[in-house]
Design a protein around this motif. Structure first.
Motif, PDB file in Angstrom:
ATOM      1  N   ARG A 196      53.166  49.534  58.421  1.00  0.00           N
ATOM      2  CA  ARG A 196      51.874  50.217  58.534  1.00  0.00           C
ATOM      3  C   ARG A 196      51.069  50.068  57.248  1.00  0.00           C
ATOM      4  NH1 ARG A 196      51.958  56.271  60.663  1.00  0.00           N
ATOM      5  NH2 ARG A 196      52.699  55.085  62.470  1.00  0.00           N
ATOM      6  N   ALA A 197      51.746  50.273  56.098  1.00  0.00           N
ATOM      7  CA  ALA A 197      51.061  50.113  54.813  1.00  0.00           C
ATOM      8  C   ALA A 197      50.618  48.671  54.626  1.00  0.00           C
ATOM      9  CB  ALA A 197      51.988  50.544  53.677  1.00  0.00           C
ATOM     10  N   ARG A 198      51.453  47.721  55.047  1.00  0.00           N
ATOM     11  CA  ARG A 198      51.083  46.309  54.924  1.00  0.00           C
ATOM     12  C   ARG A 198      49.832  46.009  55.743  1.00  0.00           C
ATOM     13  NH1 ARG A 198      55.622  44.403  55.950  1.00  0.00           N
ATOM     14  NH2 ARG A 198      55.464  43.980  58.167  1.00  0.00           N
ATOM     15  N   GLY A 199      49.757  46.563  56.949  1.00  0.00           N
ATOM     16  CA  GLY A 199      48.598  46.313  57.793  1.00  0.00           C
ATOM     17  C   GLY A 199      47.310  46.901  57.239  1.00  0.00           C
ATOM     18  N   ILE A 200      47.433  47.980  56.454  1.00  0.00           N
ATOM     19  CA  ILE A 200      46.244  48.618  55.891  1.00  0.00           C
ATOM     20  C   ILE A 200      45.850  47.986  54.556  1.00  0.00           C
ATOM     21  CG2 ILE A 200      45.323  50.775  54.943  1.00  0.00           C
ATOM     22  CD1 ILE A 200      47.121  52.257  56.947  1.00  0.00           C
ATOM     23  N   ILE A 201      46.850  47.776  53.680  1.00  0.00           N
ATOM     24  CA  ILE A 201      46.560  47.388  52.298  1.00  0.00           C
ATOM     25  C   ILE A 201      46.293  45.888  52.159  1.00  0.00           C
ATOM     26  CG2 ILE A 201      47.466  47.335  49.949  1.00  0.00           C
ATOM     27  CD1 ILE A 201      49.102  49.838  50.660  1.00  0.00           C
ATOM     28  N   GLU A 202      47.092  45.074  52.819  1.00  0.00           N
ATOM     29  CA  GLU A 202      46.966  43.620  52.614  1.00  0.00           C
ATOM     30  C   GLU A 202      45.578  43.074  52.952  1.00  0.00           C
ATOM     31  OE1 GLU A 202      51.031  41.043  52.509  1.00  0.00           O
ATOM     32  OE2 GLU A 202      50.131  41.400  54.467  1.00  0.00           O
ATOM     33  N   PRO A 203      44.961  43.462  54.070  1.00  0.00           N
ATOM     34  CA  PRO A 203      43.605  42.940  54.325  1.00  0.00           C
ATOM     35  C   PRO A 203      42.607  43.346  53.251  1.00  0.00           C
ATOM     36  CG  PRO A 203      44.552  43.861  56.327  1.00  0.00           C
ATOM     37  CD  PRO A 203      45.473  44.248  55.202  1.00  0.00           C
ATOM     38  N   LEU A 204      42.703  44.590  52.766  1.00  0.00           N
ATOM     39  CA  LEU A 204      41.797  45.032  51.707  1.00  0.00           C
ATOM     40  C   LEU A 204      42.027  44.249  50.421  1.00  0.00           C
ATOM     41  CD1 LEU A 204      42.009  48.902  52.268  1.00  0.00           C
ATOM     42  CD2 LEU A 204      40.168  47.364  52.953  1.00  0.00           C
ATOM     43  N   LEU A 205      43.310  44.031  50.098  1.00  0.00           N
ATOM     44  CA  LEU A 205      43.649  43.287  48.885  1.00  0.00           C
ATOM     45  C   LEU A 205      43.161  41.853  48.966  1.00  0.00           C
ATOM     46  CD1 LEU A 205      45.241  43.394  46.155  1.00  0.00           C
ATOM     47  CD2 LEU A 205      47.215  42.531  47.441  1.00  0.00           C
TER      48      LEU A 205
ATOM     49  N   PHE B  53      40.758  40.784  50.708  1.00  0.00           N
ATOM     50  CA  PHE B  53      39.296  40.745  50.749  1.00  0.00           C
ATOM     51  C   PHE B  53      38.702  40.748  49.345  1.00  0.00           C
ATOM     52  CE2 PHE B  53      35.237  43.075  50.688  1.00  0.00           C
ATOM     53  CZ  PHE B  53      34.482  42.259  51.500  1.00  0.00           C
ATOM     54  N   TYR B  54      39.257  41.619  48.472  1.00  0.00           N
ATOM     55  CA  TYR B  54      38.625  41.740  47.149  1.00  0.00           C
ATOM     56  C   TYR B  54      39.263  40.855  46.083  1.00  0.00           C
ATOM     57  CZ  TYR B  54      41.404  44.332  43.652  1.00  0.00           C
ATOM     58  OH  TYR B  54      42.292  44.680  42.672  1.00  0.00           O
ATOM     59  N   ARG B  55      40.463  40.356  46.338  1.00  0.00           N
ATOM     60  CA  ARG B  55      41.167  39.567  45.324  1.00  0.00           C
ATOM     61  C   ARG B  55      40.402  38.328  44.877  1.00  0.00           C
ATOM     62  NH1 ARG B  55      44.719  35.325  45.456  1.00  0.00           N
ATOM     63  NH2 ARG B  55      44.679  35.301  47.734  1.00  0.00           N
ATOM     64  N   PRO B  56      39.780  37.546  45.780  1.00  0.00           N
ATOM     65  CA  PRO B  56      39.084  36.336  45.302  1.00  0.00           C
ATOM     66  C   PRO B  56      37.773  36.622  44.578  1.00  0.00           C
ATOM     67  CG  PRO B  56      39.654  36.200  47.649  1.00  0.00           C
ATOM     68  CD  PRO B  56      39.795  37.618  47.252  1.00  0.00           C
ATOM     69  N   ILE B  57      37.266  37.855  44.668  1.00  0.00           N
ATOM     70  CA  ILE B  57      35.978  38.160  44.051  1.00  0.00           C
ATOM     71  C   ILE B  57      36.168  38.296  42.535  1.00  0.00           C
ATOM     72  CG2 ILE B  57      34.048  39.776  43.981  1.00  0.00           C
ATOM     73  CD1 ILE B  57      34.829  40.671  46.791  1.00  0.00           C
ATOM     74  N   PRO B  58      35.435  37.549  41.723  1.00  0.00           N
ATOM     75  CA  PRO B  58      35.567  37.686  40.269  1.00  0.00           C
ATOM     76  C   PRO B  58      35.168  39.100  39.839  1.00  0.00           C
ATOM     77  CG  PRO B  58      34.327  35.708  40.840  1.00  0.00           C
ATOM     78  CD  PRO B  58      34.461  36.507  42.095  1.00  0.00           C
ATOM     79  N   PRO B  59      35.928  39.715  38.939  1.00  0.00           N
ATOM     80  CA  PRO B  59      35.589  41.076  38.485  1.00  0.00           C
ATOM     81  C   PRO B  59      34.171  41.188  37.926  1.00  0.00           C
ATOM     82  CG  PRO B  59      37.792  40.485  37.765  1.00  0.00           C
ATOM     83  CD  PRO B  59      37.192  39.248  38.365  1.00  0.00           C
ATOM     84  N   VAL B  60      33.679  40.094  37.337  1.00  0.00           N
ATOM     85  CA  VAL B  60      32.320  40.118  36.786  1.00  0.00           C
ATOM     86  C   VAL B  60      31.295  40.374  37.890  1.00  0.00           C
ATOM     87  CG1 VAL B  60      30.601  38.791  35.518  1.00  0.00           C
ATOM     88  CG2 VAL B  60      33.013  38.563  34.935  1.00  0.00           C
ATOM     89  N   ALA B  61      31.608  39.971  39.128  1.00  0.00           N
ATOM     90  CA  ALA B  61      30.656  40.112  40.222  1.00  0.00           C
ATOM     91  C   ALA B  61      30.420  41.573  40.581  1.00  0.00           C
ATOM     92  CB  ALA B  61      31.150  39.339  41.448  1.00  0.00           C
ATOM     93  N   TYR B  62      31.498  42.385  40.546  1.00  0.00           N
ATOM     94  CA  TYR B  62      31.302  43.795  40.889  1.00  0.00           C
ATOM     95  C   TYR B  62      31.192  44.696  39.658  1.00  0.00           C
ATOM     96  CZ  TYR B  62      36.449  43.399  40.796  1.00  0.00           C
ATOM     97  OH  TYR B  62      37.754  43.116  40.459  1.00  0.00           O
ATOM     98  N   LEU B  63      31.145  44.112  38.474  1.00  0.00           N
ATOM     99  CA  LEU B  63      30.958  44.912  37.260  1.00  0.00           C
ATOM    100  C   LEU B  63      29.665  45.726  37.296  1.00  0.00           C
ATOM    101  CD1 LEU B  63      31.656  45.778  34.378  1.00  0.00           C
ATOM    102  CD2 LEU B  63      30.732  43.594  33.564  1.00  0.00           C
ATOM    103  N   PRO B  64      28.521  45.150  37.711  1.00  0.00           N
ATOM    104  CA  PRO B  64      27.307  45.975  37.768  1.00  0.00           C
ATOM    105  C   PRO B  64      27.431  47.164  38.715  1.00  0.00           C
ATOM    106  CG  PRO B  64      26.755  43.642  37.856  1.00  0.00           C
ATOM    107  CD  PRO B  64      28.230  43.731  38.002  1.00  0.00           C
TER     108      PRO B  64
END
Length: 209
Positions: free
Chosen positions: A45-54, A56-67
């Motif tokens: 259950r945790a895998r089904g919830i957490i993995e898609p979110l992870l 989704f945001y993992r490839p986004i460079p941190p600089v992109a969401y810094l603002p």
């Protein structure tokens, strides 16, 4: 730099400010990353919830969401540490999950046959087996953390090596820029060596069956 300083702070103060941010982010990422990895590996259950979110945001460079982080959380220390933390976290979570998935079922069954409960199984079998992968994930995440730190200190801060480099580059003070880069390289190299020593001490069985 060590006496007069730059932009209202000495070299030591800039360095300590950056170190405090990356260490706070790293320690928080280790704790939450390992716990999240355990949840993903042990609970469908945790895998089904957490993995898609992870994923989704993992490839986004941190600089992109810094603002966005600055808009939502202000320009204080929390926002800077949060951005660095978000940059480090995925590597630790993924490494923890991969380490846990490679454990042989026979070892788990042997521990259960000897009377180990769920928490003993986690503490004495699963985590020691995954520890080499976790430490590797920490080393990878730390590299991302340094890159994120410099970017975070470019914005809305008055101390830090990234702030020092940005301020010096604005006025074409090349020697201060080079000094900041060298200090980051030396600290990152020292932390990498420290993690390798910790890895040899904590997992002397690595590479052996």
């Amino acid at each position: 730099m060590s006496t007069d300083g730059f932009k209202g702070a000495t070299l030591t103060q800039h360095t300590l400010a950056s170190l405090a941010r990356i260490i706070a982010a790293l320690l928080t990422a280790i704790v939450t990353g390992v716990l999240t990895g355990l949840a993903i590996a042990l609970s469908p259950r945790a895998r089904g919830i957490i993995e898609p979110l992870l994923e989704f945001y993992r490839p986004i460079p941190p600089v992109a969401y810094l603002p966005l982080v600055i808009i939502w959380f202000g320009i204080g220390e929390f926002a800077k540490v949060l951005v660095i933390y978000l940059g480090i976290l995925p590597s630790i979570v993924i490494a923890t999950v991969d380490g846990l998935r490679t454990i042989a079922p026979d070892r788990i069954n042997a521990a259960r046959s000897l009377g180990a409960d769920r928490w003993q199984l986690i503490a004495l079998v699963l985590l020691p087996h995954a520890l080499p992968s976790i430490l590797t994930g920490i080393r990878i995440g730390l590299g991302t953390g340094w890159a994120t730190l410099v970017a975070a200190e470019f914005m809305a801060t008055t101390r830090g090596l990234g702030f020092m480099i940005k301020g010096a580059s604005d006025f074409l003070v090349t020697d201060v820029v080079v000094l900041g880069i060298l200090i980051i390289a030396v600290i990152a190299f020292a932390l990498e060596l420290s993690l390798r020593v910790i890895q040899r001490v904590l997992v002397p069985w690595q590479g052996r069956d």
